[in-house]
Design an enzyme around this catalytic site. Structure first.
Site, PDB file in Angstrom:
ATOM      1  N   TRP A 222      69.199 -43.578 -62.850  1.00 17.50           N
ATOM      2  CA  TRP A 222      68.450 -44.427 -61.914  1.00 17.50           C
ATOM      3  C   TRP A 222      69.061 -44.212 -60.538  1.00 17.50           C
ATOM      4  O   TRP A 222      70.148 -44.699 -60.243  1.00 17.50           O
ATOM      5  CB  TRP A 222      68.540 -45.904 -62.293  1.00 17.50           C
ATOM      6  CG  TRP A 222      67.662 -46.287 -63.449  1.00 17.50           C
ATOM      7  CD1 TRP A 222      68.040 -46.433 -64.753  1.00 17.50           C
ATOM      8  CD2 TRP A 222      66.264 -46.553 -63.407  1.00 17.50           C
ATOM      9  NE1 TRP A 222      66.968 -46.774 -65.528  1.00 17.50           N
ATOM     10  CE2 TRP A 222      65.852 -46.861 -64.730  1.00 17.50           C
ATOM     11  CE3 TRP A 222      65.305 -46.573 -62.401  1.00 17.50           C
ATOM     12  CZ2 TRP A 222      64.537 -47.177 -65.056  1.00 17.50           C
ATOM     13  CZ3 TRP A 222      63.999 -46.889 -62.720  1.00 17.50           C
ATOM     14  CH2 TRP A 222      63.620 -47.189 -64.043  1.00 17.50           C
TER      15      TRP A 222
ATOM     16  N   ARG B 258      51.909 -19.558 -25.852  1.00 14.00           N
ATOM     17  CA  ARG B 258      50.470 -19.787 -25.975  1.00 14.00           C
ATOM     18  C   ARG B 258      49.675 -19.218 -24.805  1.00 14.00           C
ATOM     19  O   ARG B 258      48.465 -19.051 -24.905  1.00 14.00           O
ATOM     20  CB  ARG B 258      50.208 -21.296 -26.081  1.00 14.00           C
ATOM     21  CG  ARG B 258      50.685 -21.907 -27.386  1.00 14.00           C
ATOM     22  CD  ARG B 258      49.699 -21.622 -28.487  1.00 14.00           C
ATOM     23  NE  ARG B 258      50.180 -22.045 -29.784  1.00 14.00           N
ATOM     24  CZ  ARG B 258      49.377 -22.377 -30.787  1.00 14.00           C
ATOM     25  NH1 ARG B 258      48.071 -22.324 -30.626  1.00 14.00           N
ATOM     26  NH2 ARG B 258      49.873 -22.736 -31.948  1.00 14.00           N
TER      27      ARG B 258
ATOM     28  N   CYS C 200      74.138 -32.780 -29.745  1.00 12.82           N
ATOM     29  CA  CYS C 200      74.614 -33.486 -30.943  1.00 12.82           C
ATOM     30  C   CYS C 200      75.838 -32.821 -31.555  1.00 12.82           C
ATOM     31  O   CYS C 200      76.583 -33.449 -32.314  1.00 12.82           O
ATOM     32  CB  CYS C 200      73.497 -33.559 -31.982  1.00 12.82           C
ATOM     33  SG  CYS C 200      72.026 -34.437 -31.404  1.00 12.82           S
TER      34      CYS C 200
END
Length: 455
Positions: free
Chosen positions: A441, A22, A44
């Site tokens: 379902w 930026r 991780c």
């Protein structure tokens, strides 16, 4: 302007990268200091690399090297420990660990992204070899080298949370006899006890010796190596010991430098990741990642939840703001998933204990279903639990324990918690259906309907 970043992993390097993107290179100098030898890696992924699921050397887990950052206009100095912060002088003191010299570096903006420190009781601080944490890539490299060179036959993992479960899986995959020791009544303390009982049953079914309600009293050693873990119910032989006892915000350096801490011991920030003190913003100081505390959108409390997803997002927000943009981090809801061999465990929002502590009146609903149509090959059971506010029916949290295709269903529930959906609204969710992927379902719909009935 000069930006100094303390910590070279997810949060720190995300902040540096976004600030550089930026802000033009001529107007912003960026220097990042990292205590270890590696930056921008997947912590991780360490258990899966140790277990052999991820092949190759430690480079397999590295996203960007210091050389790659240098090409982007970011100077990264590894093996440099920041030992002091002087807010008045706008300087940091840095120890060059390889060169053996102390440096003083000035800054206009400072990003504190020092991560978290592993909990290591006094009995675990022994000079003998064979005792490991898995906090950093260097930790993982040392453990993997021990397994390759010493070839131990037995392992004890202390702590039954996410890291403990993942390391138990890694060691099982490497053919070791594994004992998992947890002081609580059930492993996976981030889920309710009844869901933790399902995890315990499955863990034992994998051949892991799970010892719950056990207190570790010390380590037994011989000839400079660990030989056993001493517990209140007797010693457990071990050729290697892995610690998974949790972490705390790594904020001692910040506190010593006069940067105030929040109620959890982590740095407190506003939505833009600017550090907040008792009298307002601490000018020019930003924080992100595991060293911070964050706002929980459901409990409305400040919490410490160290996850790479949060660290990357917070670092990005800090970097965007430093670079002249505008971004905010709106908080978390505690979504997490993990696996232990073929067992998948997921949660989002509040558990029953957390909901009670936050002052909610609530109902719970738990259903057992399958991941696919019951007649379809590969259909296996899963259990879904929902927690809903009694007065409103808003979903406060959910948990899932199952096998194939179970854990990622938590994402739909996380979206519902994030957007304060009621369980009644959820009964009509238009979820995908085909026999290879779900029953007609879906378990989520069944659980929502049962929660609605409970209300």
């Amino acid at each position: 302007m000069r930006l100094i970043v303390i910590g070279g992993d997810a949060a720190g390097m995300s902040a540096a990268a976004q600030a550089r993107k930026r802000h033009g290179p001529s107007g912003l100098e960026i220097v990042a200091f990292e205590l270890g030898r590696f930056v921008s890696y997947s912590a991780c992924g360490i258990p899966y690399w140790i277990g052999g699921v991820v092949e190759g050397g430690p480079d397999a887990l590295i996203a960007r090297t210091p050389a790659a950052f240098a090409e982007a206009g970011i100077e990264v100095r590894t093996r440099h420990e920041v030992t002091g912060i002087d807010l008045a002088a706008r300087t940091v003191t840095v120890r060059d660990l390889d060169g053996g010299r102390d440096l003083r570096e000035s800054f206009d903006e400072l990003v504190y992204a020092a991560g978290a420190s592993p909990v290591r009781p006094s009995w675990a601080r022994v000079p003998e070899k064979g005792v490991f944490g898995v906090q950093t890539l260097e930790d993982g490299s040392a453990l993997r080298a021990w397994l390759d060179d010493e070839k131990p036959e037995s392992a004890v993992v202390i702590g039954g949370g996410y890291i403990g479960a993942e390391m138990a899986e890694a060691l099982i995959n490497r053919g070791l006899r594994v004992t998992l020791v947890e002081k609580s009544a059930q492993p996976m303390g981030t889920v309710d006890e009844d869901m933790g009982a399902l995890v315990a049953e499955s863990v034992r079914g994998l051949g892991i010796d799970l010892r719950t309600g056990a207190t570790v009293e010390g380590l037994e050693t011989a000839n400079g190596k660990v030989t056993a873990v001493a517990t209140d119910s007797g010693p457990i032989p071990a050729g290697v010991v892995v610690l998974g006892l949790g972490v705390r915000p790594n904020t001692a350096l910040a506190e010593a430098g006069g940067i105030p801490l929040g109620e959890t011991g982590g740095l407190r920030t506003d939505l833009r990741q600017r550090v907040i003190g008792p009298h307002g913003l601490v000018g020019g100081v930003w924080a992100a990642g595991d060293c911070t505390e964050v706002h929980h959108r459901v409990s409305k409390r400040q919490v410490h939840v160290p996850l790479g997803t949060h660290a990357n997002k917070q670092g990005r927000v800090a970097g965007l703001n430093i670079g002249g943009g505008y971004a905010t981090f709106p908080g978390i809801i505690g979504t997490a998933v993990t696996k232990l061999c073929d067992l998948e465990v997921a949660r989002t929002g509040l558990g029953s204990r957390e909901a009670e502590q936050a002052g909610y009146r609530f109902v719970t609903a738990k259903v057992e279903s399958t991941n696919r149509a019951g007649y379809f090959p590969g259909a296996v059971p899963m259990t879904v639990k929902m927690i809903a506010e009694r007065e409103t029916g808003v979903l406060l949290g959910a948990q899932i324990v199952g096998r194939t295709e179970a854990a990622k269903r938590i994402d739909a529930l996380a979206v519902a918690v994030w957007n304060r959906m009621t369980v009644s609204e959820m009964t009509a969710l238009d979820l995908g259906y085909a026999p290879p992927y779900a029953p007609v379902w879906d378990p989520i719909l069944i659980a929502a309907r049962k929660a609605e009935e409970a209300l």
